[in-house]
Design a protein around this motif. Sequence first.
Motif, short mmCIF file in Angstrom:
data_model
loop_
_atom_site.label_atom_id
_atom_site.label_comp_id
_atom_site.label_asym_id
_atom_site.label_seq_id
_atom_site.Cartn_x
_atom_site.Cartn_y
_atom_site.Cartn_z
N ASN A 40 -6.05 18.64 -6.33
CA ASN A 40 -6.07 17.17 -6.35
C ASN A 40 -4.74 16.57 -6.78
N ALA A 41 -3.69 17.37 -6.77
CA ALA A 41 -2.38 16.90 -7.24
C ALA A 41 -1.71 16.02 -6.20
N ASP A 42 -0.88 15.10 -6.71
CA ASP A 42 -0.08 14.23 -5.84
C ASP A 42 0.67 15.03 -4.79
N SER A 43 1.29 16.12 -5.23
CA SER A 43 2.17 16.89 -4.35
C SER A 43 1.43 17.47 -3.16
N TYR A 44 0.11 17.54 -3.23
CA TYR A 44 -0.66 18.12 -2.13
C TYR A 44 -1.51 17.07 -1.42
N LYS A 281 -11.74 6.21 -2.49
CA LYS A 281 -12.36 7.30 -3.24
C LYS A 281 -11.30 7.94 -4.12
N GLY A 282 -11.54 7.97 -5.40
CA GLY A 282 -10.58 8.58 -6.31
C GLY A 282 -9.30 7.76 -6.43
N LEU A 300 -3.26 4.31 -8.69
CA LEU A 300 -4.27 3.26 -8.64
C LEU A 300 -5.62 3.96 -8.63
N GLN A 301 -6.39 3.75 -9.70
CA GLN A 301 -7.65 4.45 -9.86
C GLN A 301 -8.76 3.75 -9.07
N TYR A 334 -7.64 6.42 2.55
CA TYR A 334 -7.51 6.34 1.10
C TYR A 334 -7.58 4.92 0.54
N THR A 335 -7.15 3.90 1.31
CA THR A 335 -7.10 2.54 0.78
C THR A 335 -7.71 1.54 1.75
N LYS A 336 -8.02 0.36 1.23
CA LYS A 336 -8.46 -0.75 2.08
C LYS A 336 -8.03 -2.05 1.42
#
Length: 340
Positions: A40-44, A281-282, A300-301, A334-336
Amino acid sequence: MKKKIIGLTLALSLSTTGMAFAATNYSTSEALAKYNKYINADSYVKDELYNVADFRSKYASLKGTLAYKVVERAIWYMENGYLIYGHGHDAYGKYGYEDCSGFTRLVFGDFGYNITGTSSSYDSVGTKVAGVGKKKVDGKWQLTGIENLRIGDILTWQSTDHISHVAIYMGTNREGKPVVIGTKGENNPTALGTVDGWSYWWGEKFHSARRVLPNAALSGMAGKTEKAPVIPQSYVLPPQKAVPAWTNSSVQQSQPAAQQPEIVNPDNEQQSEKQYVVTRKGWVSLKASASSSSTTVGRLQLGEKAELIKKANNYWYQVKVNGKTVYITTNSTYTKVITE
C-alpha cells in the motif's frame, strides 16, 4: 515448517543439462514483511501502478496483439505472481522466485519463445534495435531514439564487461517517459516493478534494445498461442489473495484500466458553490507539482476533502490543503469531484 532458503543453502533442481542450483536470500517471513510494507506504499500503489494504467490507456488499440499480450503477461505476474528475487534455471515454476533474465524468459516462454535465462547472453537475443541510445543533459541521463522502440522489446543494461540486467519495454507513460517492467530492488511488495526514471543508473548503464517479436506482433498474434501463466509448485511468498483463474480475457481485467478524469469547470470561473476533491477508497498521495515523479508532500485520507483550485491538466488537479497548494491525481479510480 518455516521455509528458509539462503544463498549458501542451495535447493537442487533438475535441468535438461544435469543438476542445477537455485537459491534466494528470502525466507517466507522476510518475503511477507516486505510485501506488507510496500503493497500500500506510495511508491507502488499511487505512483508505479499509474504506469500500468497509462499502458492500458495509451496502447488500447493494440489490445489482442502479441506485443500487447506480452506486456500484459508481465503485468499479470507483477499483480498475481508473488514472485520474489532469486536465481535458478526456471526456478519460478518450482519455488516462486526468479531473476531478471529468468523473468523475461518466463514471460516470453508463455508465448512459445525459448530465449536464454542468462543476462550476459542477451546480446544474442533477437536483433538489435537501431537508433536507441543515451545522452547526458545537465548532469542527468536520458534515453534517445525511443521512437524506434516497440512495446514488447527487451532493454538491457551493462555495469561491468557484460550485460547484467534486462527488462521488458512497455511504452511511454503520460509524461512521455519510457517505461520498463521487470525485476526491481527494494520498495516493491514483490520482486517485480516498473521503472520510468532514467536520470542516473538506469540511463547511465543502458546498453541496448533487443527485438524478439516480429512486425506482425503489432497487428495480431503472429502465429503464436498464449499459454496460461505458470503457477509455482511451491511459493516462498504465499499468495496473499486468491490468484485469479486465467482465461484469455482475464489477463486484461486483473487491474482496472485508466479512466477518464471527471469534468470540472475548465475555466475555473467563479461559482456560488465550491468544488472539492475527495478520495474514493483509502488515502491518495499529494504531490508538490503536477508530476508522478515529484515529491510526495502528504496524503488525502478517506473522508477528507481538498478544495479544488483548477484542473492543472488531464492528469492532475491543483488543490488547496491546510492552506498549501498541492496536486492530486484526476484518475477517477482514486478520486472524484464533489460540489458543496
